[in-house]
Design an enzyme around this catalytic site. Sequence first.
Site, PDB file in Angstrom:
ATOM      1  CB  SER A  42      -0.950   0.011   1.200  1.00 47.39           C
ATOM      2  OG  SER A  42      -2.000  -0.906   1.006  1.00 47.39           O
ATOM      3  CE  LYS A  45      -4.533   1.635  -0.875  1.00 51.36           C
ATOM      4  NZ  LYS A  45      -3.918   0.410  -0.361  1.00 51.36           N
ATOM      5  CB  SER A 100      -4.859   1.443   3.451  1.00 54.73           C
ATOM      6  OG  SER A 100      -3.930   0.993   2.506  1.00 54.73           O
TER       7      SER A 100
END
Length: 244
Positions: A42, A45, A100
């Site tokens: 993640s 991101k 997330s």
Amino acid sequence: TLTAGAASELPQLHCEAALVVAPETGFVLYSKNDLAKRSPSSLVKVMTALIVLENVDDLSAEVTVSAEAVANLKGLATSSLKEGEVMTVTNLLYCLLLNSGADAANALAEYTAGSIPDFVALMNTRAAALGMTDTQFANPHGGDDASQYTTAADLAKLAVAAMKNQQLADIVEVQYKRIPKTNKTNVDRYYFSNNALVISSTERRKTEDYYYRYANGLMTGYSAAADYNLLASSKKDGLTLLTV
């Protein structure tokens, strides 16, 4: 490698790769396998948010979540967005960076670039501009993909750019956010940051106490291929450090 001036005694690190850098000067305090290519999970991101903030002028604009944005996300963290749900760019960024949400990543990618492949192209172009020579992005949410990889050194470059963006820096310092009810929900959503370093809540710290008073970001990640990942930012006595 350890540069001159760093502490003579260091904590024992069991991670596969790490880097600690002072962003104002580029001075590296510590590195371990920082050029090894690994799955980013993640932490991708952070680039997604940076691309959105650099390309979308009106953050109050409303985004309608598509069927494609919420499809094929099994095993990924989401913000429970629904097809046809309408949410502002700002609130989608909170969903993206605090809890997330992979669905938020897809919705923002489609809104910003028209399609997810076109958005990924923007991500890779921006990575090249930042000198992230050992990075390749394949999606905006960080789901495991054999063609998606990066290094601790490259993630540090991304973190430096991200924290220079004041809107992004403001979001990742937030402990929790209330997302007002939408056309597809009857109640407000409350999302705590996944980054426990910024969580000072007494109740939360009873079960997960990683709070560090000087921390001001940035992002956590986990996937089967990547294991646990962290981009951390902290500032004390005028000195900022970024840790991968």
